[in-house]
Design an enzyme around this catalytic site. Sequence first.
Site, short mmCIF file in Angstrom:
data_model
loop_
_atom_site.label_atom_id
_atom_site.label_comp_id
_atom_site.label_asym_id
_atom_site.label_seq_id
_atom_site.Cartn_x
_atom_site.Cartn_y
_atom_site.Cartn_z
N ASP A 111 9.24 2.85 1.25
CA ASP A 111 8.05 3.56 1.73
C ASP A 111 8.01 3.39 3.24
OD1 ASP A 111 5.55 4.28 2.62
OD2 ASP A 111 4.47 3.42 0.93
N LYS A 130 2.79 10.42 7.94
CA LYS A 130 2.11 9.95 9.15
C LYS A 130 2.72 10.56 10.42
CE LYS A 130 -0.16 5.71 7.53
NZ LYS A 130 -1.54 6.10 7.81
N PHE A 158 0.86 -1.18 0.00
CA PHE A 158 0.00 0.00 0.00
C PHE A 158 0.89 1.24 0.00
CE2 PHE A 158 -2.50 3.41 1.82
CZ PHE A 158 -3.70 3.30 1.13
#
Length: 401
Positions: A221, A250, A136
């Site tokens: 990532d 995040k 993702f």
Amino acid sequence: MQVSRSVFDDVMVPNYAPSKIIPVKGEGSRVWDQNGTEFIDFAGGIAVNCLGHCHPALVTALKEQADKLWHLSNVMTNEPALLLAKALVDATFAEKVYFANSGAEANEAALKLARRFAKDKYGEQKNQIIAFKQGFHGRTFFTVTVGGQPAYSDGFGPKPEAIVHGEFNNLDSVKALINANTCAVMVEPVQGEGGVMPATAEFIKGLRELCDLHNALLIFDEVQTGVGRTGELYAYMGYGVTPDILTTAKALGGGFPIGAMLTTTDIAKHLVVGTHGSTYGGNPLACAVALAAVNTVNTPAVLSGVNAKAKLFKDGLNKINEKYHVFSEVRGAGLLIGAVLNSDYAGKARDVMLAAADQGLMALVAGTSVVRFAPSLVIPDADIIEGLARFERAVAQIVQA
């Protein structure tokens, strides 16, 4: 106006299905809703609230910057952006930083940079991107296509091309795909949405070797694993493998929206003026808060505390499992933890999450059969113990149903 959950259905696009709970206040690892009901937060805003709610260092940074400067655009630079970039460069392999608003935007920048680098250096044909099934990387059309979950990318018309997917932790599957036209391999050190699955050291080391052999860039990532989540400032540090490009978001802002792409000078020079940009990227408010977050997290006390708290967490989950026999394994890295439901309870992760909320605990899912936890990195041990007691009651509720 009286705000209730029904207002969401009246005015919001229905792409989310939020719970009936509307939180109104948070402090540390505790949250209260409109009715004054208290919750312990094991979700962390999906690995965002790395220092919990309303941490004094972040609140102070936001308030101080709010009295100075809010926005300029990238026609000019600003002090908070430069201070944050310098802190990230000093703390990592990177020599250059690009700021965006989110993990998806940071990943979009990374993928565009990889393709531009390969085009400039090797030619138009070198454009293949290898990523991984169940990965993702965001919800833009480029990043959701690179992410290896067709359910998120199907149904929107023709997809970006030259993107292929290997099997996570299976180096042979990458060897079968990589070739002279591969420009980049993109990987999460721990697949978050894909079930909280950590990459093996051998897999990560093998990816680095394959990329070097085929003149491809290795992109990490670290949107979910970055800023202390695994007990290192960034997870790559624990693997002893350095990527060419790293993305972070995040937890970077501790709850304030910000993302960043980190890379080397030699690679960065291919994004010349006009090739990419972001109106809000490098926003002074966001960068001031993010600098406070990074400086607070990147200390021996916080980082070493992550793994101590993770052990307390996992030991507690395993004790619950000894009693109720609902998990096939408890896995993850640092305070990114997945409790995998066994075959008897497969597909019931959301049921467990909802039961936890009924018991005053905020948790997450990662797919249909993994309960995910991503709490504050500084969550008090007492809150972990109390939260696990509430989670045990939720598990008992599911078992007895």
